[in-house]
Motif scaffolding. Structure first.
Motif, PDB file in Angstrom:
ATOM      1  N   ARG A  48       0.840  -1.207   0.000  1.00  0.00           N
ATOM      2  CA  ARG A  48       0.000   0.000   0.000  1.00  0.00           C
ATOM      3  C   ARG A  48       0.871   1.252   0.000  1.00  0.00           C
ATOM      4  N   HIS A  49       0.419   2.260  -0.759  1.00  0.00           N
ATOM      5  CA  HIS A  49       1.183   3.491  -0.889  1.00  0.00           C
ATOM      6  C   HIS A  49       1.148   4.293   0.422  1.00  0.00           C
ATOM      7  N   ILE A  50       2.186   5.063   0.650  1.00  0.00           N
ATOM      8  CA  ILE A  50       2.288   5.977   1.792  1.00  0.00           C
ATOM      9  C   ILE A  50       2.528   7.379   1.235  1.00  0.00           C
ATOM     10  N   PHE A  51       1.700   8.328   1.654  1.00  0.00           N
ATOM     11  CA  PHE A  51       1.767   9.695   1.139  1.00  0.00           C
ATOM     12  C   PHE A  51       2.015  10.655   2.289  1.00  0.00           C
ATOM     13  N   HIS A  52       2.926  11.627   2.075  1.00  0.00           N
ATOM     14  CA  HIS A  52       3.275  12.637   3.070  1.00  0.00           C
ATOM     15  C   HIS A  52       2.893  14.008   2.506  1.00  0.00           C
ATOM     16  N   GLN A  53       1.854  14.601   3.070  1.00  0.00           N
ATOM     17  CA  GLN A  53       1.377  15.891   2.583  1.00  0.00           C
ATOM     18  C   GLN A  53       2.368  17.017   2.860  1.00  0.00           C
ATOM     19  N   ASP A  54       3.107  16.945   3.975  1.00  0.00           N
ATOM     20  CA  ASP A  54       4.045  18.013   4.289  1.00  0.00           C
ATOM     21  C   ASP A  54       5.276  17.997   3.398  1.00  0.00           C
ATOM     22  N   VAL A  55       5.559  16.878   2.738  1.00  0.00           N
ATOM     23  CA  VAL A  55       6.705  16.790   1.837  1.00  0.00           C
ATOM     24  C   VAL A  55       6.308  17.077   0.392  1.00  0.00           C
ATOM     25  N   CYS A  56       5.064  16.815   0.029  1.00  0.00           N
ATOM     26  CA  CYS A  56       4.606  16.966  -1.355  1.00  0.00           C
ATOM     27  C   CYS A  56       4.661  18.430  -1.768  1.00  0.00           C
ATOM     28  N   THR A  86      -1.315  20.720  -1.490  1.00  0.00           N
ATOM     29  CA  THR A  86      -2.120  19.594  -1.962  1.00  0.00           C
ATOM     30  C   THR A  86      -3.384  19.487  -1.114  1.00  0.00           C
ATOM     31  N   ASP A  87      -4.532  19.686  -1.750  1.00  0.00           N
ATOM     32  CA  ASP A  87      -5.807  19.585  -1.051  1.00  0.00           C
ATOM     33  C   ASP A  87      -6.315  18.149  -0.986  1.00  0.00           C
ATOM     34  N   ARG A  88      -6.109  17.401  -2.053  1.00  0.00           N
ATOM     35  CA  ARG A  88      -6.626  16.021  -2.101  1.00  0.00           C
ATOM     36  C   ARG A  88      -5.644  15.137  -2.858  1.00  0.00           C
ATOM     37  N   PRO A 110      13.205  13.262   1.271  1.00  0.00           N
ATOM     38  CA  PRO A 110      12.700  11.924   0.927  1.00  0.00           C
ATOM     39  C   PRO A 110      11.452  11.980   0.069  1.00  0.00           C
ATOM     40  N   LYS A 111      11.051  10.842  -0.456  1.00  0.00           N
ATOM     41  CA  LYS A 111       9.926  10.766  -1.380  1.00  0.00           C
ATOM     42  C   LYS A 111       8.621  11.129  -0.673  1.00  0.00           C
ATOM     43  N   ALA A 112       7.796  11.927  -1.378  1.00  0.00           N
ATOM     44  CA  ALA A 112       6.485  12.266  -0.835  1.00  0.00           C
ATOM     45  C   ALA A 112       5.506  11.115  -0.952  1.00  0.00           C
ATOM     46  N   ILE A 113       5.723  10.216  -1.899  1.00  0.00           N
ATOM     47  CA  ILE A 113       4.885   9.014  -2.050  1.00  0.00           C
ATOM     48  C   ILE A 113       5.808   7.840  -2.332  1.00  0.00           C
ATOM     49  N   HIS A 114       5.588   6.767  -1.616  1.00  0.00           N
ATOM     50  CA  HIS A 114       6.367   5.550  -1.819  1.00  0.00           C
ATOM     51  C   HIS A 114       5.510   4.369  -1.410  1.00  0.00           C
ATOM     52  N   LEU A 128     -14.411   0.624  -1.365  1.00  0.00           N
ATOM     53  CA  LEU A 128     -13.533   0.782  -0.216  1.00  0.00           C
ATOM     54  C   LEU A 128     -12.055   0.750  -0.598  1.00  0.00           C
ATOM     55  N   LEU A 129     -11.737   0.454  -1.850  1.00  0.00           N
ATOM     56  CA  LEU A 129     -10.357   0.447  -2.303  1.00  0.00           C
ATOM     57  C   LEU A 129      -9.886   1.824  -2.751  1.00  0.00           C
ATOM     58  N   ILE A 130     -10.734   2.831  -2.683  1.00  0.00           N
ATOM     59  CA  ILE A 130     -10.338   4.207  -2.997  1.00  0.00           C
ATOM     60  C   ILE A 130      -9.860   4.843  -1.692  1.00  0.00           C
ATOM     61  N   TYR A 131      -8.570   5.074  -1.578  1.00  0.00           N
ATOM     62  CA  TYR A 131      -7.950   5.583  -0.359  1.00  0.00           C
ATOM     63  C   TYR A 131      -7.690   7.083  -0.496  1.00  0.00           C
ATOM     64  N   GLU A 132      -7.986   7.803   0.583  1.00  0.00           N
ATOM     65  CA  GLU A 132      -7.726   9.246   0.638  1.00  0.00           C
ATOM     66  C   GLU A 132      -6.417   9.504   1.405  1.00  0.00           C
ATOM     67  N   MET A 133      -6.104  10.804   1.588  1.00  0.00           N
ATOM     68  CA  MET A 133      -4.833  11.166   2.231  1.00  0.00           C
ATOM     69  C   MET A 133      -4.751  10.681   3.673  1.00  0.00           C
TER      70      MET A 133
END
Length: 304
Positions: A48-56, A86-88, A110-114, A128-133
């Motif tokens: 599963r992906h990991i997203f960092h809003q403060d780095v994006c 990034t809002d969404r 580092p990567k904002a998404i990995h 349910l497979l649509i994941y938000e931030m």
């Protein structure tokens, strides 16, 4: 000329198979009691992906490079800081095949998404497979270029300055009065103390020492998230003006009483009143037509 084949000893294959089985008996077992125990995954495992809003930085390169258009981003520019926020960041894991292009194209360090180690994504509903931030959370990866520790960075200039400056020579009488065991270490400790103003300085660390950045532990999988389904918009309909029903016809007795009260002549029920033209016009009898055929009389000459 035929090829010569080497014949193996009879029963050698059975002996080899038994040897392989016996070797695995004494080796460490790799079985994991799943789901009570978490299986170990590799360092470059794609889960599963990991997203960092403060780095994006909101460059949307991951959205454009996705081959199946599984990423949706919405950004805006902050008028005060002039930075893209990034809002969404939505990700459809039902169509993603974990190619890792979004992680590879991300320009931040580092990567904002990995891609993380979480693989337990089974569900009974595809929505349910649509994941938000708020669901794509996890530890940050290590940067490609680790930064040196602050203590080593502060000690590097002081060590360089101390190496360039020559040490002052101590008087021979003072060295003779000191005991031999304390002469060498005490002299080295008093030199920086005399330069700094009489206070002894702490020993400096070598400049080449760099401390590794500790990695945060992997968090547990997020709780199942139910995306709210958009309800249909309710439209307020204006009430339709209903036509008034026709008044019921009066009964035969009431109708007859009404005609008598109006002064019209009483007529039998079911027959409309006669008009003045019908009363004045004389009645004519209908013409009687016979069904017998007409016979023509023979013509006679006028002389006869």
């Amino acid at each position: 000329m035929g090829l010569k084949t080497r014949r193996a000893l009879p029963g050698l294959g059975v002996v080899r198979s038994a040897a392989v089985s016996m070797r695995h008996v004494f080796e460490r077992k790799q079985t994991v009691q799943y789901p009570d125990e978490a299986p170990a995954v590799g360092f470059r495992f794609r889960g599963r992906h990991i997203f960092h809003q403060d780095v994006c930085i909101g460059c949307t390169q991951c959205e454009r490079v996705c081959p199946v258009i599984a990423i949706k981003m919405e950004t805006h520019k902050d008028p005060t800081s002039r930075k893209v926020v990034t809002d969404r960041f939505a990700l459809d894991l039902g169509i993603c095949y974990y190619c890792g292009l979004c992680e590879e194209v991300c320009p931040t360090d580092p990567k904002a998404i990995h891609l993380g180690p979480d693989f337990e994504l089974a569900t009974h509903d595809r929505r349910l497979l649509i994941y938000e931030m708020d669901q794509l959370i996890g530890p940050k990866p290590l940067p490609s270029k680790p930064k040196p520790a602050p203590a080593a960075v502060a000690a590097a200039p002081a060590a360089a300055a101390a190496a360039e400056k020559p040490a002052p020579a101590a008087p021979a009488a003072a060295e003779a009065e000191k005991p031999p065991a304390e002469s060498a270490p005490a002299a080295e400790a008093e030199k920086p103390a005399a330069e700094a103003g009489g206070t002894p300085a702490a020993p400096e660390k070598p400049a080449a020492e760099v401390q590794a950045v500790p990695q945060a532990p992997i968090p547990d999988a997020p709780a199942p998230h139910v995306n709210p389904v958009a309800e249909p918009e309710t439209v307020a309909y204006a009430p339709v003006a209903q036509s008034r029903p026709a008044p019921p016809e009066p009964a035969a007795e009431e109708k007859a009483d009404g005609e008598l009260a109006s002064g019209l002549p009483d007529q039998p029920e079911g027959k409309p009143p006669s008009s003045p033209a019908e009363t004045v016009k004389p009645a004519t009898e209908p013409e009687i037509v016979s069904d017998e055929p007409k016979t023509e009389e023979p013509k006679t000459d006028g002389a006869a």
